[in-house]
Design an enzyme around this catalytic site. Structure first.
Site, short mmCIF file in Angstrom:
data_model
loop_
_atom_site.label_atom_id
_atom_site.label_comp_id
_atom_site.label_asym_id
_atom_site.label_seq_id
_atom_site.Cartn_x
_atom_site.Cartn_y
_atom_site.Cartn_z
N GLY A 108 30.00 -3.82 -16.64
CA GLY A 108 28.82 -2.99 -16.70
C GLY A 108 29.12 -1.70 -17.45
O GLY A 108 30.27 -1.26 -17.53
N CYS A 109 28.09 -1.09 -18.02
CA CYS A 109 28.29 0.11 -18.84
C CYS A 109 28.81 1.28 -18.01
O CYS A 109 29.82 1.90 -18.36
CB CYS A 109 27.00 0.47 -19.56
SG CYS A 109 25.54 0.58 -18.51
N TYR A 110 28.14 1.60 -16.90
CA TYR A 110 28.62 2.68 -16.05
C TYR A 110 30.01 2.36 -15.50
O TYR A 110 30.88 3.23 -15.43
CB TYR A 110 27.67 2.88 -14.86
CG TYR A 110 26.31 3.42 -15.19
CD1 TYR A 110 26.14 4.72 -15.68
CD2 TYR A 110 25.17 2.65 -14.99
CE1 TYR A 110 24.88 5.23 -15.95
CE2 TYR A 110 23.90 3.16 -15.25
CZ TYR A 110 23.77 4.45 -15.73
OH TYR A 110 22.51 4.95 -16.00
N SER A 111 30.19 1.10 -15.12
CA SER A 111 31.48 0.69 -14.54
C SER A 111 32.63 0.92 -15.51
O SER A 111 33.73 1.28 -15.10
CB SER A 111 31.43 -0.80 -14.18
OG SER A 111 30.28 -1.10 -13.46
N THR A 112 32.36 0.73 -16.80
CA THR A 112 33.40 0.92 -17.81
C THR A 112 33.97 2.33 -17.75
O THR A 112 35.19 2.54 -17.74
CB THR A 112 32.85 0.60 -19.20
OG1 THR A 112 32.48 -0.78 -19.25
CG2 THR A 112 33.87 0.90 -20.29
#
Length: 317
Positions: A113-117
Site C-alpha cells: 500500500g502507498c501509505y504502508s510504504t
C-alpha cells in the site's frame, strides 16, 4: 527474451501508469483486451493463463477471483490490491524490506500500500536494529494526493474545487494497518490518521516519536531506544546502494518540507529524521509519489526483478 504481461484492470489509474512505464520496452509484450472482452470472464481467463506475468489492478474480491482463474504453475502474479498483502504464500513486494532475491523468485507478489510504504520504510529497519521498541503504540499521520482514491474520489475532488482537506478512515479501520503492523514487526497496530489533499499525486507519511517518554529515562537511555543520529545512521546503512530509497542527511534549511500540487511522476522514496534541539522528540518523515513507489512504480520494480532485469528499468527516478 520477451515476457508476456497482462494488466487486469488496465483502465484504472494504477494500471494506466504501469502500462506507461512498460511502453516501448522490448522485454515485455502487453496482452490487451478491448473494451468488450476485458469484462468477459472467459477472455480474462485466457489472458491470465497466457501471460508470463499478471498484474492485478482490481478491487480485493475481483483480485481473488482473478487469481482463482489461473490454472497453471507458470503465470506469476503481482497483486496491487489489498487482498493478499498479509496472506500466506505471498511475498510482500517491497524488495528493500523483504529482500530482492525473495521478490525475484516469487510466484505471487503483493504490491505494498502507498501509505504502508512510507511507514514500513521508516520504522521496520529501526525496530529490526533494536533502536526502537516493537511494543510501543506508534501513531502515523499522512496526507496523499487524491489519485490514490480511485475514479470516484478523483471525480469528486475535480468537481468540487472547494475541498482543502479530506480526513477519512475515521473509524480507525484503514485497510493498510495490518501490513503496516506485520511488516514492521509491531506488537500493536499503529494508530493511523490519513487524509487527502487537493493535489493529484504525492504523499507525506510521518511517525512522531516522543523519545523522552518512550525511553522513560530521557532520550536514548532506555532499553530498545536510540538517538536520532543513530536512527539516521541506521537508515542510511540499511538503504546503502539503493537506487530508489534515499535518506536525507540534513534537516531542511528552512525547516519545511513541501508537497507540490504540480508534482511529476516519481518512483523514488525519500526519508527524513528530524529532531528537537534537546533530542526528546523526533519526527520520521517519508516523501513519495502515491502513484509511483506507492503503487505503479513499485509494481514495475518488482516485475523487473521477477523478470531478471535491472530493478530500475522503466522507473522515473
Amino acid at each position: 527474451m520477451t515476457h508476456k504481461v497482462f494488466i487486469d484492470g488496465a483502465v484504472g489509474t494504477t494500471g494506466l501508469e504501469i502500462a506507461e512505464r512498460l511502453t516501448g520496452r522490448a522485454e515485455f509484450e502487453l496482452i490487451v483486451l478491448d473494451e468488450a472482452r476485458r469484462k468477459q470472464d472467459a477472455a480474462r481467463a485466457e489472458a491470465l493463463n497466457a501471460a508470463d506475468f499478471v498484474i492485478l489492478c482490481l478491487p480485493d474480491d475481483a483480485a481473488r477471483e482473478a487469481v482463482a482463474m489461473i490454472a497453471n504453475l507458470h503465470t506469476r502474479v503481482i497483486d496491487a490490491s489489498t487482498a493478499h498483502r498479509v496472506a500466506a504464500g505471498w511475498t510482500y513486494g517491497f524488495p528493500e524490506i523483504t529482500g530482492r532475491d525473495a521478490v525475484a523468485g516469487a510466484l505471487r507478489v503483493s504490491n505494498p500500500g502507498c501509505y504502508s510504504t512510507g511507514f514500513i520504510a521508516l520504522l521496520a529497519p529501526l525496530v529490526r536494529a533494536g533502536l526502537l521498541p516493537a511494543d510501543w503504540p506508534y501513531t502515523c499521520n499522512a496526507v496523499s494526493g487524491y489519485s490514490g482514491g480511485g475514479k470516484a474520489l478523483i471525480a469528486r475532488f475535480e468537481a468540487d474545487g472547494d475541498i482543502a482537506w479530506r480526513g477519512y478512515a475515521l473509524n480507525l479501520g484503514h485497510k493498510h494497518v495490518p501490513e503496516m503492523q506485520a511488516l514492521s514487526g509491531l506488537a500493536h497496530a499503529p494508530l493511523f490518521t490519513p487524509a487527502v489533499i487537493p493535489a493529484h499525486r504525492g504523499m507525506v507519511v510521518e511517525i512522531p516519536l516522543p523519545l523522552g517518554a518512550m525511553a522513560g529515562m530521557g532520550p536514548g537511555k532506555g532499553p530498545g531506544m536510540g538517538s536520532t543520529d543513530a536512527f539516521r545512521a541506521a537508515l542510511t546503512e540499511f538503504y546503502a546502494g539503493s537506487p530508489v530509497v534515499s535518506v536525507s542527511q540534513e534537516p531542511p534549511a528552512d525547516g519545511e518540507l513541501l508537497l507540490r500540487a504540480s508534482m511529476e511522476p516519481w518512483d523514488g522514496l525519500e526519508l527524513h529524521v528530524l529532531a528537537s534541539a534537546d533530542g526528546s522528540q523526533a519526527r520520521l518523515v517519508a516523501g513519495l509519489d502515491n502513484l509511483g513507489k506507492g503503487a505503479s512504480g513499485a509494481a514495475v520494480q518488482s516485475l523487473n526483478l521477477m523478470a531478471g532485469l535491472d530493478e530500475t528499468a522503466g522507473l522515473r527516478l
